[in-house]
Scaffold this motif. Structure first.
Motif, PDB file in Angstrom:
ATOM      1  N   LEU A   1     -18.996  -5.013  -3.723  1.00  7.34           N
ATOM      2  CA  LEU A   1     -17.694  -4.713  -4.021  1.00  7.34           C
ATOM      3  C   LEU A   1     -16.672  -4.675  -2.851  1.00  7.34           C
ATOM      4  CD1 LEU A   1     -15.199  -3.789  -5.740  1.00  7.34           C
ATOM      5  CD2 LEU A   1     -15.863  -1.514  -5.222  1.00  7.34           C
ATOM      6  N   ALA A   2     -17.343  -4.167  -1.717  1.00  9.89           N
ATOM      7  CA  ALA A   2     -16.701  -4.012  -0.465  1.00  9.89           C
ATOM      8  C   ALA A   2     -16.344  -5.369   0.210  1.00  9.89           C
ATOM      9  CB  ALA A   2     -17.425  -3.308   0.678  1.00  9.89           C
ATOM     10  N   SER A   3     -17.338  -6.318  -0.042  1.00  9.40           N
ATOM     11  CA  SER A   3     -17.289  -7.758   0.496  1.00  9.40           C
ATOM     12  C   SER A   3     -16.118  -8.349  -0.384  1.00  9.40           C
ATOM     13  CB  SER A   3     -18.655  -8.431   0.300  1.00  9.40           C
ATOM     14  OG  SER A   3     -18.624  -9.811   0.486  1.00  9.40           O
ATOM     15  N   ALA A   4     -16.354  -8.237  -1.497  1.00  4.51           N
ATOM     16  CA  ALA A   4     -15.163  -8.893  -2.349  1.00  4.51           C
ATOM     17  C   ALA A   4     -13.775  -8.575  -2.070  1.00  4.51           C
ATOM     18  CB  ALA A   4     -15.442  -8.644  -3.838  1.00  4.51           C
ATOM     19  N   VAL A   5     -13.474  -7.170  -1.721  1.00  2.69           N
ATOM     20  CA  VAL A   5     -12.321  -6.573  -1.558  1.00  2.69           C
ATOM     21  C   VAL A   5     -11.670  -7.329  -0.043  1.00  2.69           C
ATOM     22  CG1 VAL A   5     -10.982  -4.600  -0.864  1.00  2.69           C
ATOM     23  CG2 VAL A   5     -12.356  -4.506  -2.686  1.00  2.69           C
ATOM     24  N   ASP A   6     -12.700  -7.226   0.880  1.00  3.98           N
ATOM     25  CA  ASP A   6     -12.478  -7.827   2.284  1.00  3.98           C
ATOM     26  C   ASP A   6     -12.068  -9.461   1.957  1.00  3.98           C
ATOM     27  OD1 ASP A   6     -12.584  -7.868   5.242  1.00  3.98           O
ATOM     28  OD2 ASP A   6     -14.110  -9.373   4.742  1.00  3.98           O
ATOM     29  N   HIS A   7     -12.694 -10.074   1.190  1.00  2.59           N
ATOM     30  CA  HIS A   7     -12.662 -11.568   0.878  1.00  2.59           C
ATOM     31  C   HIS A   7     -11.211 -11.578   0.147  1.00  2.59           C
ATOM     32  CE1 HIS A   7     -13.316 -15.832   0.442  1.00  2.59           C
ATOM     33  NE2 HIS A   7     -12.555 -15.566  -0.925  1.00  2.59           N
ATOM     34  N   ALA A   8     -10.664 -10.949  -0.608  1.00  2.14           N
ATOM     35  CA  ALA A   8      -9.516 -11.088  -1.462  1.00  2.14           C
ATOM     36  C   ALA A   8      -8.312 -10.593  -0.475  1.00  2.14           C
ATOM     37  CB  ALA A   8      -9.482  -9.899  -2.624  1.00  2.14           C
ATOM     38  N   GLN A   9      -8.713  -9.540   0.349  1.00  2.09           N
ATOM     39  CA  GLN A   9      -7.470  -9.179   1.273  1.00  2.09           C
ATOM     40  C   GLN A   9      -7.254 -10.219   2.359  1.00  2.09           C
ATOM     41  OE1 GLN A   9      -6.835  -4.555   0.161  1.00  2.09           O
ATOM     42  NE2 GLN A   9      -7.979  -4.992   2.352  1.00  2.09           N
ATOM     43  N   ARG A  10      -8.337 -10.651   2.799  1.00  4.22           N
ATOM     44  CA  ARG A  10      -8.219 -12.042   3.968  1.00  4.22           C
ATOM     45  C   ARG A  10      -7.265 -13.097   3.175  1.00  4.22           C
ATOM     46  NH1 ARG A  10     -12.520 -14.037   5.089  1.00  4.22           N
ATOM     47  NH2 ARG A  10     -13.997 -12.547   4.180  1.00  4.22           N
ATOM     48  N   THR A  11      -7.838 -13.384   1.996  1.00  4.77           N
ATOM     49  CA  THR A  11      -6.930 -14.591   1.254  1.00  4.77           C
ATOM     50  C   THR A  11      -5.643 -14.171   1.360  1.00  4.77           C
ATOM     51  OG1 THR A  11      -9.065 -15.030   0.085  1.00  4.77           O
ATOM     52  CG2 THR A  11      -7.205 -15.904  -0.818  1.00  4.77           C
ATOM     53  N   GLU A  12      -5.187 -13.098   0.511  1.00  6.64           N
ATOM     54  CA  GLU A  12      -4.110 -12.764   0.465  1.00  6.64           C
ATOM     55  C   GLU A  12      -3.299 -12.861   1.752  1.00  6.64           C
ATOM     56  OE1 GLU A  12      -3.655 -10.453  -3.625  1.00  6.64           O
ATOM     57  OE2 GLU A  12      -4.214  -9.445  -2.105  1.00  6.64           O
ATOM     58  N   SER A  13      -3.774 -12.152   2.937  1.00  8.20           N
ATOM     59  CA  SER A  13      -2.915 -11.748   3.938  1.00  8.20           C
ATOM     60  C   SER A  13      -2.714 -13.163   4.926  1.00  8.20           C
ATOM     61  CB  SER A  13      -3.483 -10.925   4.778  1.00  8.20           C
ATOM     62  OG  SER A  13      -5.010 -11.523   5.190  1.00  8.20           O
ATOM     63  N   GLY A  14      -3.455 -14.228   4.617  1.00  8.95           N
ATOM     64  CA  GLY A  14      -3.215 -15.705   4.966  1.00  8.95           C
ATOM     65  C   GLY A  14      -2.096 -16.406   4.474  1.00  8.95           C
ATOM     66  N   GLU A  15      -1.319 -15.762   3.391  1.00  5.63           N
ATOM     67  CA  GLU A  15      -0.357 -16.656   2.843  1.00  5.63           C
ATOM     68  C   GLU A  15       0.893 -15.936   3.202  1.00  5.63           C
ATOM     69  OE1 GLU A  15      -0.700 -16.702  -1.420  1.00  5.63           O
ATOM     70  OE2 GLU A  15      -2.924 -17.208  -1.320  1.00  5.63           O
ATOM     71  N   ALA A  16       1.920 -16.685   3.699  1.00  3.18           N
ATOM     72  CA  ALA A  16       3.286 -16.210   4.217  1.00  3.18           C
ATOM     73  C   ALA A  16       4.006 -15.649   3.161  1.00  3.18           C
ATOM     74  CB  ALA A  16       3.997 -17.129   4.906  1.00  3.18           C
ATOM     75  N   ALA A  17       3.837 -16.207   1.780  1.00  2.00           N
ATOM     76  CA  ALA A  17       4.648 -15.925   0.794  1.00  2.00           C
ATOM     77  C   ALA A  17       4.251 -14.382   0.201  1.00  2.00           C
ATOM     78  CB  ALA A  17       4.547 -16.927  -0.337  1.00  2.00           C
ATOM     79  N   TRP A  18       3.006 -14.220   0.428  1.00  2.00           N
ATOM     80  CA  TRP A  18       2.204 -12.789  -0.279  1.00  2.00           C
ATOM     81  C   TRP A  18       2.812 -12.011   0.801  1.00  2.00           C
ATOM     82  CZ3 TRP A  18      -0.905  -9.332   2.403  1.00  2.00           C
ATOM     83  CH2 TRP A  18      -1.370  -8.382   1.471  1.00  2.00           C
ATOM     84  N   GLN A  19       2.702 -12.167   2.231  1.00  2.00           N
ATOM     85  CA  GLN A  19       3.123 -11.452   3.178  1.00  2.00           C
ATOM     86  C   GLN A  19       4.620 -10.836   2.969  1.00  2.00           C
ATOM     87  OE1 GLN A  19       2.435 -12.743   7.079  1.00  2.00           O
ATOM     88  NE2 GLN A  19       0.258 -13.106   6.701  1.00  2.00           N
ATOM     89  N   ALA A  20       5.543 -11.965   2.774  1.00  2.00           N
ATOM     90  CA  ALA A  20       6.857 -11.193   2.563  1.00  2.00           C
ATOM     91  C   ALA A  20       7.079 -10.696   1.281  1.00  2.00           C
ATOM     92  CB  ALA A  20       7.629 -12.887   2.412  1.00  2.00           C
ATOM     93  N   GLU A  21       6.198 -11.044   0.311  1.00  5.74           N
ATOM     94  CA  GLU A  21       6.562  -9.971  -1.139  1.00  5.74           C
ATOM     95  C   GLU A  21       6.038  -8.464  -0.728  1.00  5.74           C
ATOM     96  OE1 GLU A  21       5.702 -11.409  -5.515  1.00  5.74           O
ATOM     97  OE2 GLU A  21       4.114 -10.665  -4.691  1.00  5.74           O
ATOM     98  N   VAL A  22       4.768  -8.475  -0.169  1.00  5.92           N
ATOM     99  CA  VAL A  22       4.475  -7.012   0.386  1.00  5.92           C
ATOM    100  C   VAL A  22       5.324  -6.299   1.171  1.00  5.92           C
ATOM    101  CG1 VAL A  22       2.671  -5.789   1.251  1.00  5.92           C
ATOM    102  CG2 VAL A  22       1.848  -7.544  -0.236  1.00  5.92           C
ATOM    103  N   THR A  23       6.016  -7.268   2.089  1.00  6.37           N
ATOM    104  CA  THR A  23       6.861  -6.168   3.115  1.00  6.37           C
ATOM    105  C   THR A  23       8.105  -5.798   2.182  1.00  6.37           C
ATOM    106  OG1 THR A  23       6.327  -7.846   4.914  1.00  6.37           O
ATOM    107  CG2 THR A  23       8.442  -6.895   4.929  1.00  6.37           C
ATOM    108  N   TYR A  24       8.882  -6.726   1.061  1.00  7.40           N
ATOM    109  CA  TYR A  24       9.450  -6.304   0.411  1.00  7.40           C
ATOM    110  C   TYR A  24       9.257  -5.025  -0.528  1.00  7.40           C
ATOM    111  CZ  TYR A  24      13.440  -6.195  -3.201  1.00  7.40           C
ATOM    112  OH  TYR A  24      14.307  -5.787  -4.002  1.00  7.40           O
ATOM    113  N   TRP A  25       8.354  -4.915  -1.119  1.00  5.77           N
ATOM    114  CA  TRP A  25       7.823  -3.812  -1.828  1.00  5.77           C
ATOM    115  C   TRP A  25       7.366  -2.391  -1.171  1.00  5.77           C
ATOM    116  CZ3 TRP A  25       9.771  -3.276  -6.515  1.00  5.77           C
ATOM    117  CH2 TRP A  25      10.382  -4.530  -7.198  1.00  5.77           C
ATOM    118  N   THR A  26       6.880  -2.507   0.132  1.00  3.14           N
ATOM    119  CA  THR A  26       6.185  -1.443   0.538  1.00  3.14           C
ATOM    120  C   THR A  26       6.893  -1.238   2.215  1.00  3.14           C
ATOM    121  OG1 THR A  26       4.730  -2.684   2.029  1.00  3.14           O
ATOM    122  CG2 THR A  26       3.876  -2.164  -0.250  1.00  3.14           C
ATOM    123  N   GLY A  27       6.807   0.041   2.425  1.00  8.11           N
ATOM    124  CA  GLY A  27       7.657   0.757   3.598  1.00  8.11           C
ATOM    125  C   GLY A  27       9.360   0.753   3.398  1.00  8.11           C
ATOM    126  N   GLY A  28       9.790   1.228   4.273  1.00  6.88           N
ATOM    127  CA  GLY A  28      11.373   1.140   4.054  1.00  6.88           C
ATOM    128  C   GLY A  28      12.007   2.200   3.032  1.00  6.88           C
TER     129      GLY A  28
END
Length: 332
Positions: A169-196
């Motif tokens: 599971l830990a390996s799968a979670v790490d793979h999923a998060q590295r996949t998502e964080s490599g996408e600029a559109a995903w980063q922008a979406e997370v930035t909008y919904w978190t923090g601030g």
């Protein structure tokens, strides 16, 4: 009192109960605290709709986690109605031509109010997501059994992972998060919904995000930045991880999984067990399939859950904000 007067009084009581149920549903957990539900309340009916305006187009393109979130809100509403002493008739996915119409709830007749229903309603106000690692004893087997029972009674299943599966599971979670964080559109979406701060009362504020990466075997959600929630440097090594799964993988299954999540989370909170939902592996198709293999193809994974003993000091993380009820509830 005349028959007409009694009937009118019952109608008013039903309307109040339905309005209260929709308001209670606003406390439900949701992906990134988007609260993607909309309610339409009449004098004798409560209708639940998916609101795409608060959807995650990149993280959740098929709305599976949004529908699951709506399922948790539906369960909260049903708890409220049961506590008010009403038996309900629920039609899930009532209109195939309108897949965003997720549920129709009708009041049927009066029922006795059970202590369990009252306890659940009280727990709704207490339940929250705590992302801090807690160093404590493992969750007792009898408590895990009660949570599994709550899941199965709500129509889904919970697979408790063995120690060797936790590393997968830990390996799968790490793979999923590295996949998502490599996408600029995903980063922008997370930035909008978190923090601030969002004036509408949605999203995950910095106060609920750890101020450093927690020391855990299975990584927590990567929000792309650290928040303001103080956490210890100790390594959490007593957590139990589980996969919530359903027999199929359609919209109805996602909705029922959300109802199950609510039932499990309320039960866990009452037992002094902290729940952390982990959805990254569900968001990425490749790692979702890896979870299915961990289930030995018994069903379709809907969410990963981490169970730990709740903070013994009782100093929980802050609750996330809520959208004002009048912005998610329409009264006819």
């Amino acid at each position: 009192m005349s028959t007409d007067a009694i009937r009118a009084a019952d109608t008013r009581a039903e309307a109040r109960a339905l309005s209260a149920a929709a308001a209670t549903a606003g406390h439900a957990p949701s992906i990134h605290n988007t609260q993607p539900w909309r309610w339409r309340v009449t004098s004798n009916e409560l209708n639940l709709y998916l609101d795409h305006s608060r959807g995650l187009e990149i993280t959740d393109p098929d709305s599976r986690l949004a529908v699951l979130s709506c399922g948790a809100a539906l369960h909260h509403a049903l708890v409220s109605l049961a506590t008010a002493g009403w038996h309900t008739l629920v039609a899930r996915m009532p209109n195939p031509a309108h897949p965003d119409h997720l549920a129709q709830v009708r009041i049927d007749h009066r029922i006795p109010v059970t202590p369990a229903a009252v306890r659940h309603l009280q727990t709704i106000a207490l339940r929250h997501t705590d992302r801090r690692p807690v160093v404590s004893d493992p969750v007792a087997a009898d408590k895990l059994h009660s949570i599994v029972t709550a899941v199965e009674s709500a129509g889904a299943h919970l697979h408790l992972l063995q120690p060797d599966q936790v590393y997968d599971l830990a390996s799968a979670v790490d793979h999923a998060q590295r996949t998502e964080s490599g996408e600029a559109a995903w980063q922008a979406e997370v930035t909008y919904w978190t923090g601030g701060t969002r004036p509408l009362g949605s999203g995950v504020p910095d106060a609920a995000i750890p101020d450093r990466a927690p020391q855990t075997t299975v990584p927590g959600r990567d929000f792309g930045h650290h928040g303001d929630l103080p956490i210890s440097e100790a390594h959490e090594n007593a957590a139990t991880f589980a996969i919530l799964y359903a027999p199929e993988d359609g919209r109805l299954d996602w909705l029922r999984a959300g109802e199950t999540l609510s039932a499990a989370w309320l039960t866990a909170t009452e037992l002094g067990v902290s729940v952390l939902p982990l959805s990254a592996t569900i968001e990425v198709a490749v790692t979702r399939e890896r979870l299915r293999r961990l289930l030995a193809d018994l069903g379709h994974p809907q969410l990963v859950l981490r169970f730990t003993t709740a903070d013994p000091a009782g100093t929980g993380a802050p609750h996330t904000p809520r959208i004002p009820a009048d912005q998610v509830i329409e009264r006819a």
